[in-house]
Design an enzyme around this catalytic site. Structure first.
Site, PDB file in Angstrom:
ATOM      1  N   ASN A   6       0.832  -1.109  -0.044  1.00 43.49           N
ATOM      2  CA  ASN A   6       0.007  -0.038  -0.094  1.00 43.49           C
ATOM      3  C   ASN A   6       0.962   1.291   0.103  1.00 43.49           C
ATOM      4  OD1 ASN A   6      -1.574   2.087   1.228  1.00 43.49           O
ATOM      5  ND2 ASN A   6      -3.143   0.841   1.522  1.00 43.49           N
ATOM      6  N   HIS A   9       1.203   6.379   1.828  1.00 40.55           N
ATOM      7  CA  HIS A   9       1.885   7.056   2.637  1.00 40.55           C
ATOM      8  C   HIS A   9       2.960   7.870   1.843  1.00 40.55           C
ATOM      9  CE1 HIS A   9      -0.912   6.593   5.758  1.00 40.55           C
ATOM     10  NE2 HIS A   9      -0.749   5.163   5.871  1.00 40.55           N
ATOM     11  N   HIS A  42      -5.625   3.579  -1.683  1.00 42.24           N
ATOM     12  CA  HIS A  42      -6.959   4.182  -1.341  1.00 42.24           C
ATOM     13  C   HIS A  42      -7.196   5.572  -1.464  1.00 42.24           C
ATOM     14  CE1 HIS A  42      -9.599   3.831   2.622  1.00 42.24           C
ATOM     15  NE2 HIS A  42     -10.264   4.512   1.716  1.00 42.24           N
ATOM     16  N   ARG A  44      -9.222   8.133  -0.799  1.00 41.05           N
ATOM     17  CA  ARG A  44     -10.383   8.749   0.246  1.00 41.05           C
ATOM     18  C   ARG A  44     -11.180   9.716  -0.454  1.00 41.05           C
ATOM     19  NH1 ARG A  44      -8.738   6.467   5.523  1.00 41.05           N
ATOM     20  NH2 ARG A  44     -10.394   7.820   6.153  1.00 41.05           N
ATOM     21  N   ARG A  48      -6.798  12.793   1.364  1.00 41.45           N
ATOM     22  CA  ARG A  48      -5.719  13.188   2.121  1.00 41.45           C
ATOM     23  C   ARG A  48      -4.530  12.851   1.641  1.00 41.45           C
ATOM     24  NH1 ARG A  48      -6.980   9.863   7.450  1.00 41.45           N
ATOM     25  NH2 ARG A  48      -9.272  10.856   7.212  1.00 41.45           N
ATOM     26  N   GLU A  69      -8.619   0.211  -2.887  1.00 45.40           N
ATOM     27  CA  GLU A  69      -9.371   0.448  -1.494  1.00 45.40           C
ATOM     28  C   GLU A  69     -10.283   1.824  -1.799  1.00 45.40           C
ATOM     29  OE1 GLU A  69      -6.901   0.952   1.605  1.00 45.40           O
ATOM     30  OE2 GLU A  69      -5.905  -0.916   1.633  1.00 45.40           O
ATOM     31  N   HIS A 190      -3.769  -4.798   7.532  1.00 47.98           N
ATOM     32  CA  HIS A 190      -3.651  -3.777   8.440  1.00 47.98           C
ATOM     33  C   HIS A 190      -3.068  -3.861   9.687  1.00 47.98           C
ATOM     34  CE1 HIS A 190      -5.552  -0.106  10.461  1.00 47.98           C
ATOM     35  NE2 HIS A 190      -5.893   0.208   9.076  1.00 47.98           N
TER      36      HIS A 190
END
Ligand code: PXP
Length: 240
Positions: A6, A9, A42, A44, A48, A69, A190
């Protein structure tokens, strides 16, 4: 067992300055060259970290599989149907949360999830549901037509005592056996890191681990290639 990285970040760091780097698209290439089996991101609702531009470019660049995601919001569903990632993983989403807290309540949101799973399938996109290791949720998940579940390993990762760790591990293990017995494919993720991933690797039947925060955090010190390879070494060593 395979590794999906993922890369959210990487985008979190970029968005700290609303700048152009580090670019999650570069990160995806490095992760793939380092041996991961899929790229996860992801989109969102509050944007963000990952931006729409990232997603469209990732679809063009990723050579393994792109796993998006996403929450069940009409805006994001439309984007997903336009981008056509290989797979979507449906997750619950709250604006105030720091990260995805808890799994989808498939029982309560059954009709919405089933309807969107049908829309994704029509577009040739595979569907995974991010859920807690709970038989009721898994059975409802099967009835939505989704082919995968991703078991939420957050409670396991947060467990503080040896007893709680063992209890959470047992729940994930039993949920995996149950999901496979009713014909579902199982991923997990996760909160997994370089210390707590090994016991999850021993659970037979889990096909892929989706890991982000710990890998990107380590990459700050070691570089991304090494961080991905070190996680892959754990998975190779510990899984069957
Ligand atoms: N799987 C899902 C469904 C997630 O929402 C996340 C967090 O974005 C992850 C895996 C990765 O979690 P972590 O960043 O804690 O490794």
């Amino acid at each position: 067992m395979k590794l999906g990285v993922n890369i959210d970040h990487i985008a979190t760091v970029r968005q700290a300055r609303r700048g152009e780097s580090p670019d999650p698209v570069y990160a995806a290439c490095i992760c793939e060259l380092s041996g991961c089996a899929s790229i996860v991101c992801h989109l969102r609702e509050d944007r963000r970290h990952i931006q729409d531009r990232d997603l469209y470019l990732l679809k063009q660049v990723v050579k393994t599989r792109l796993n998006l995601e996403m929450a069940l919001s009409e805006e994001i569903i439309r984007i997903a149907l336009d981008v056509k990632p290989h797979q979507v993983t449906l997750v619950p989403e709250k604006r105030e949360e720091l990260t995805t807290e808890g799994g989808l309540d498939v029982v309560r949101n059954f009709d919405r999830i089933k309807d969107s799973a049908e829309r994704f399938h029509k577009a040739g996109i595979k569907v995974s549901l991010f859920i807690e290791p709970d038989e009721r949720q898994i059975l409802a998940g099967k009835d939505t037509g989704a082919e995968f579940i991703e078991l939420h390993t957050g409670r396991y990762a947060d467990a503080k005592t040896e007893e709680d760790v063992a209890t959470e591990l047992e729940k994930i293990s039993k949920a995996t056996v149950y999901a496979i017995s009713i014909g579902m494919r199982v991923n997990a993720g996760h909160g997994l890191d370089y210390h707590n991933t090994a016991p999850i690797c021993k659970i037979k039947g889990i096909e892929e681990l989706n890991i982000g925060y710990s890998i990107i955090g380590r990459a700050v010190f070691t570089g991304l290639e090494r961080a991905v390879k070190e996680m892959l070494e754990i998975i190779k060593r510990e899984s069957h």
